[in-house]
Structure formats: C-alpha cells, structure tokens
Design a protein around this motif. Structure first.
Motif, PDB file in Angstrom:
ATOM      1  N   GLY A  20      30.102  10.524 -11.072  1.00  0.00           N
ATOM      2  CA  GLY A  20      31.261   9.642 -10.994  1.00  0.00           C
ATOM      3  C   GLY A  20      31.949   9.758  -9.643  1.00  0.00           C
ATOM      4  N   PRO A  21      33.140   9.141  -9.536  1.00  0.00           N
ATOM      5  CA  PRO A  21      33.862   9.138  -8.263  1.00  0.00           C
ATOM      6  C   PRO A  21      34.294  10.544  -7.827  1.00  0.00           C
ATOM      7  N   ARG A  22      34.203  10.772  -6.526  1.00  0.00           N
ATOM      8  CA  ARG A  22      34.608  12.062  -5.944  1.00  0.00           C
ATOM      9  C   ARG A  22      35.764  11.858  -4.981  1.00  0.00           C
ATOM     10  N   ASN A  23      36.312  12.948  -4.519  1.00  0.00           N
ATOM     11  CA  ASN A  23      37.366  12.895  -3.506  1.00  0.00           C
ATOM     12  C   ASN A  23      36.872  13.577  -2.223  1.00  0.00           C
ATOM     13  N   ASN A  24      37.733  13.638  -1.256  1.00  0.00           N
ATOM     14  CA  ASN A  24      37.567  14.381  -0.013  1.00  0.00           C
ATOM     15  C   ASN A  24      36.214  14.164   0.677  1.00  0.00           C
ATOM     16  N   PRO A  25      35.998  12.977   1.213  1.00  0.00           N
ATOM     17  CA  PRO A  25      34.725  12.683   1.877  1.00  0.00           C
ATOM     18  C   PRO A  25      34.456  13.542   3.116  1.00  0.00           C
ATOM     19  N   ASN A  30      33.726  20.029   6.928  1.00  0.00           N
ATOM     20  CA  ASN A  30      34.514  21.261   6.958  1.00  0.00           C
ATOM     21  C   ASN A  30      33.682  22.466   6.520  1.00  0.00           C
ATOM     22  N   MET A  31      32.816  22.282   5.526  1.00  0.00           N
ATOM     23  CA  MET A  31      31.916  23.368   5.120  1.00  0.00           C
ATOM     24  C   MET A  31      31.043  23.790   6.305  1.00  0.00           C
ATOM     25  N   LYS A  32      30.516  22.803   7.001  1.00  0.00           N
ATOM     26  CA  LYS A  32      29.653  23.061   8.161  1.00  0.00           C
ATOM     27  C   LYS A  32      30.425  23.766   9.265  1.00  0.00           C
ATOM     28  N   ALA A  33      31.653  23.345   9.527  1.00  0.00           N
ATOM     29  CA  ALA A  33      32.480  23.988  10.557  1.00  0.00           C
ATOM     30  C   ALA A  33      32.723  25.460  10.226  1.00  0.00           C
ATOM     31  N   LEU A  34      32.999  25.744   8.959  1.00  0.00           N
ATOM     32  CA  LEU A  34      33.193  27.141   8.544  1.00  0.00           C
ATOM     33  C   LEU A  34      31.898  27.936   8.711  1.00  0.00           C
ATOM     34  N   LEU A  35      30.790  27.365   8.242  1.00  0.00           N
ATOM     35  CA  LEU A  35      29.501  28.045   8.375  1.00  0.00           C
ATOM     36  C   LEU A  35      29.197  28.352   9.841  1.00  0.00           C
ATOM     37  N   ASP A  36      29.356  27.369  10.706  1.00  0.00           N
ATOM     38  CA  ASP A  36      29.079  27.577  12.131  1.00  0.00           C
ATOM     39  C   ASP A  36      29.953  28.677  12.714  1.00  0.00           C
ATOM     40  N   ALA A 138      37.547  22.034   2.321  1.00  0.00           N
ATOM     41  CA  ALA A 138      36.101  22.256   2.398  1.00  0.00           C
ATOM     42  C   ALA A 138      35.525  22.332   0.983  1.00  0.00           C
ATOM     43  N   THR A 139      36.216  21.654   0.055  1.00  0.00           N
ATOM     44  CA  THR A 139      35.757  21.514  -1.331  1.00  0.00           C
ATOM     45  C   THR A 139      35.950  20.063  -1.749  1.00  0.00           C
ATOM     46  N   TYR A 140      35.286  19.688  -2.834  1.00  0.00           N
ATOM     47  CA  TYR A 140      35.571  18.397  -3.459  1.00  0.00           C
ATOM     48  C   TYR A 140      35.202  18.467  -4.923  1.00  0.00           C
ATOM     49  N   THR A 141      35.675  17.447  -5.650  1.00  0.00           N
ATOM     50  CA  THR A 141      35.392  17.375  -7.069  1.00  0.00           C
ATOM     51  C   THR A 141      35.267  15.918  -7.491  1.00  0.00           C
TER      52      THR A 141
END
Length: 183
Positions: A20-25, A30-36, A138-141
C-alpha cells in the motif's frame, strides 16, 4: 563507539500492490548517506534482513524481494543476519551479545518499517540499556487499516513512532543532525 543498524532494507518493500501507500520517499537516500558515513569512518555496520515465513510475502528467503535494496550495494557490514520477528534482538544472531562483546553501547537505527521492526528494535535496545538514536528520516512505513475501519496513514504512524520513542526509548534525530554529530 556507535554502530549503525540498518533494518530490513529489502527490495520486497518496493511492491506497493502488496504494502500500500508509503511515506518519506527520501528515506533510502538517507539510509545510504548514513551507511557511507559509517563506512568512511570504519564504524561498525550491522545489516538485518527479514526472513518472512508468510506465504505470499515478498520478503521470503529465496524470493527477489528478500535481497537488499541497491542503496546497500557496496556495503561492507561487520555483521549480517536474519530475523523472523520484529526485533533485531530476536534473530539468527544474539545481537545484544555481539554488541557487548565489542564494547558497543550505542547505535543508530535506520530502515523499514518505521513503526514495526525499527521501532521494536529501538524499544528493546533502550530497555537493554543502549544509547539508541533513531534516524527518523532514514525510515519509512505504510498506511494501515485502523480498528475502526479508517486508514491510519503512514505519516501518522511515523509521527506517533517518533513521539513514542523520544519520550522513553531513544533520541530521535534527522540524518543531517546525526551526520553533523559525527564530525
């Protein structure tokens, strides 16, 4: 030393007909920025994947949706493991023991879904005495049906998770604030 725990950053969450619909595209960027940032500083990185047992779930092992998203390509994790429930503390590895054996008393959580696996892991981490930082952006639901039949939007769930965690279990921050704190 602070670890980065990336939870369920899996391709199966890219199936809107299932979730279904998600938020925070912007979450994946942001996940990638943290990982890097963690990898550049040689800080510990933990990748957790959900091994769904539900028939038809895109997160079942052996399905393309079980694989990590492209944002994790090139990741050099210190630990990778699976779980079948919401908390990363109840998985194929004893995460608590792994962290303690390395003297890690704090971690940052990012991943999918904000109000399920990420929030549950943050709550357990807080209860276990860790200094937990929740990288909210850096999360979504996804939207969920409410008990009254009305839809609870992903944005509402996101906002409530932030309030729940910030008042008991974790420090809730933006990716920008977390990265600026790394120096």
């Amino acid at each position: 030393m602070t670890a980065l725990i990336l939870i369920d950053v899996q391709r199966g969450f890219d199936e809107p007909e299932f979730w279904g619909p998600r938020n925070n595209p912007g979450a994946e960027a942001n996940m990638k920025a943290l990982l890097d940032a963690w990898q550049d500083r040689r800080l510990p990185v933990v990748l957790v994947h959900h091994d769904s047992l539900k028939p038809g779930s895109p997160l079942r092992p052996g399905q393309p949706g079980h694989d990590f998203k492209p944002e994790l390509d090139g990741a050099r994790p210190d630990l990778v493991f699976g779980k079948k429930v919401n908390s990363a503390f109840i998985g194929d590895i004893d995460l608590d023991a792994w962290l303690k054996a390395r003297g890690i008393g704090s971690f940052v959580i990012a991943g999918i879904q904000t109000n399920f696996c990420c929030e549950t892991t943050a709550r357990m981490g807080g209860n276990l005495g860790y200094d937990v930082t929740f990288a909210l952006d850096a999360t979504y639901t996804f939207d969920l049906p409410g008990l009254d039949g009305e839809v609870v939007t992903a944005d509402e769930l996101y906002r409530v998770t932030a309030a729940n965690l910030a008042n008991q279990f974790a420090t809730v921050k933006s990716t920008k604030d977390i990265l600026s704190g790394l120096g």
